[in-house]
Every structure is written in C-alpha cells, then in structure tokens.
Design a protein around this motif. Sequence first.
Motif, mmCIF file in Angstrom:
data_model
loop_
_atom_site.group_PDB
_atom_site.id
_atom_site.type_symbol
_atom_site.label_atom_id
_atom_site.label_comp_id
_atom_site.label_asym_id
_atom_site.label_seq_id
_atom_site.Cartn_x
_atom_site.Cartn_y
_atom_site.Cartn_z
ATOM 1 N N VAL A 145 -13.914 -3.819 10.948
ATOM 2 C CA VAL A 145 -13.415 -3.142 9.728
ATOM 3 C C VAL A 145 -12.123 -3.562 9.060
ATOM 4 N N GLU A 146 -11.008 -3.854 10.118
ATOM 5 C CA GLU A 146 -9.824 -4.515 9.755
ATOM 6 C C GLU A 146 -10.054 -5.667 9.156
ATOM 7 N N LEU A 147 -10.945 -6.686 9.467
ATOM 8 C CA LEU A 147 -11.379 -7.992 8.873
ATOM 9 C C LEU A 147 -11.616 -7.732 7.514
ATOM 10 N N LYS A 148 -12.482 -6.961 7.201
ATOM 11 C CA LYS A 148 -13.064 -6.570 5.957
ATOM 12 C C LYS A 148 -11.809 -6.102 5.074
ATOM 13 N N ALA A 149 -11.172 -5.433 5.313
ATOM 14 C CA ALA A 149 -9.922 -4.964 4.633
ATOM 15 C C ALA A 149 -8.686 -5.867 4.487
ATOM 16 N N GLU A 150 -8.965 -7.137 5.191
ATOM 17 C CA GLU A 150 -7.771 -8.190 5.351
ATOM 18 C C GLU A 150 -6.468 -7.564 6.115
ATOM 19 N N HIS A 151 -7.043 -6.755 7.123
ATOM 20 C CA HIS A 151 -5.789 -6.385 7.883
ATOM 21 C C HIS A 151 -5.924 -7.109 9.312
ATOM 22 N N SER A 152 -4.926 -7.242 9.952
ATOM 23 C CA SER A 152 -4.835 -7.757 11.228
ATOM 24 C C SER A 152 -5.462 -7.182 12.375
ATOM 25 N N ALA A 153 -6.062 -7.527 13.337
ATOM 26 C CA ALA A 153 -6.643 -6.725 14.685
ATOM 27 C C ALA A 153 -5.458 -6.951 15.800
#
Length: 233
Positions: A145-153
């Motif tokens: 989900v974070e990847l799709k939102a272009e957020h770091s995990a």
Amino acid sequence: MTSPARRHLARIAAATAIIGFDPAAKGGNRSTTTIVNAQLADYQAAMAIDLAKIKAEPTLEGKARIKQTVLPTYLGFVDEYMDKAHNYPNDVAVLVMIWLLDIGSIEIGLNLALFLVKQQQKMPERFNRPMPEFLCDFIYDWANVELKAEHSASPYLDQLIAAAEADKWDMNPLFLSKLYSMLAKHKKRNGDYAEALALCLKAEAINPDKAGVKGMKEELQKLLDQAALSAQS
C-alpha cells in the motif's frame, strides 16, 4: 454472597471463554511455569468486553475507532511486561500488537511483535497461523500500500527482514522471499538499483521457482548497465 476468590476465578473463566486463552497451556520459551496473576486476569476480562464491542461493530472503520479508543487501557501493562522481560503466555499483549498494527501504529506494533515472536507467543486460534507468518503477510501488504502511494516502507520493512534473518525464523521460504521482493521494489523506486538487484537475487536464492522477480531483475540490470555506460562517457 460470592467470595473475592470466586469472582476472580469467574473473571479468568470469562476471559478464557471469549479470548480462547488457556492459563495452563505452555506458550513460549520459558524455564519455569508462570502462574497467571490477578493483574493479567483483570486485563483479560477487560479485553473480553472490548472484543465484544469490536465484534458488534459492523464497519471496519468503526472497529478501528474502538481499538484506538481502548488501546490506552492496555499499553501500560504491555510496556511493563516488556520492560521487565516477563515471559509467560500473554494473549493480552498479542491482541494489543494486532490492534496496533490494525490502526496503523506500525512502529510500536512491530517492536512489540518482534518481542513476542522471540518468546514464541501464540496467535489467537482464529488466525490459524504462527505469528512470524502473520507478521510477514501483514507488513508485506502494508508495504505494498505504501509503495502504491509512493511512500517509504523503511525502516519497518527492513527491520522485519533483519529480525527474520538474524533469528532464522522457521517458516516457508515464500514469506521471506516476498519481503525481499517488496523491499527491492521500494529500493528501485528510490533509485537504489544495486541494492534492489541484490534483494532480487536473495529472493531467488531461497525461492528459486516462485520468487517472481525475474522481470524486475532484468530491468534493474539494464538500469545499472546504462548508469555504468553514462559514467564512462
């Protein structure tokens, strides 16, 4: 009139029936048998009431709100359990961990989860899986989900992988392979192509047939080759 002792036993019975906890069961690496004390029984009873509230709420959003509201009731107890390095079957701490992750408190939830994994604590029966597998799937889905939102995990995905490697978690290689693949995708998004490629190779090494990173690996190699050519010109 019911005696305090009988009321205490009734609290334990109620918590056991609703939560599915057996005080006599062995649940973790422990050198001595720990008798469930009154404090744990009280928190189990409180949690049984809160679980009933959550179950009665029809929406996921509503369930999350209830969890967020009731969690402070248990955090002090769980903090003390960790700080004093207690080790006994603690279904309250396990449910607190699940709730923390559910409401998006990843840092606190993951730290608690890794502590509980070391103790070999049991997941509630309805999950029908060991805690390491639950944790890998949960963090994988969250990181996606974070990847799709272009957020770091990071640092949480990295932290989970490091723990699984260091403690040699006993689980199907698919779980760790998935985590390597997901972290590779995050590294690729950040332009860390060499690290991403290394993670793809690790995924393939432990799960040769089903790692699912062949396409990403080839793309990463092309990007690295292009970068090397650009550096030479």
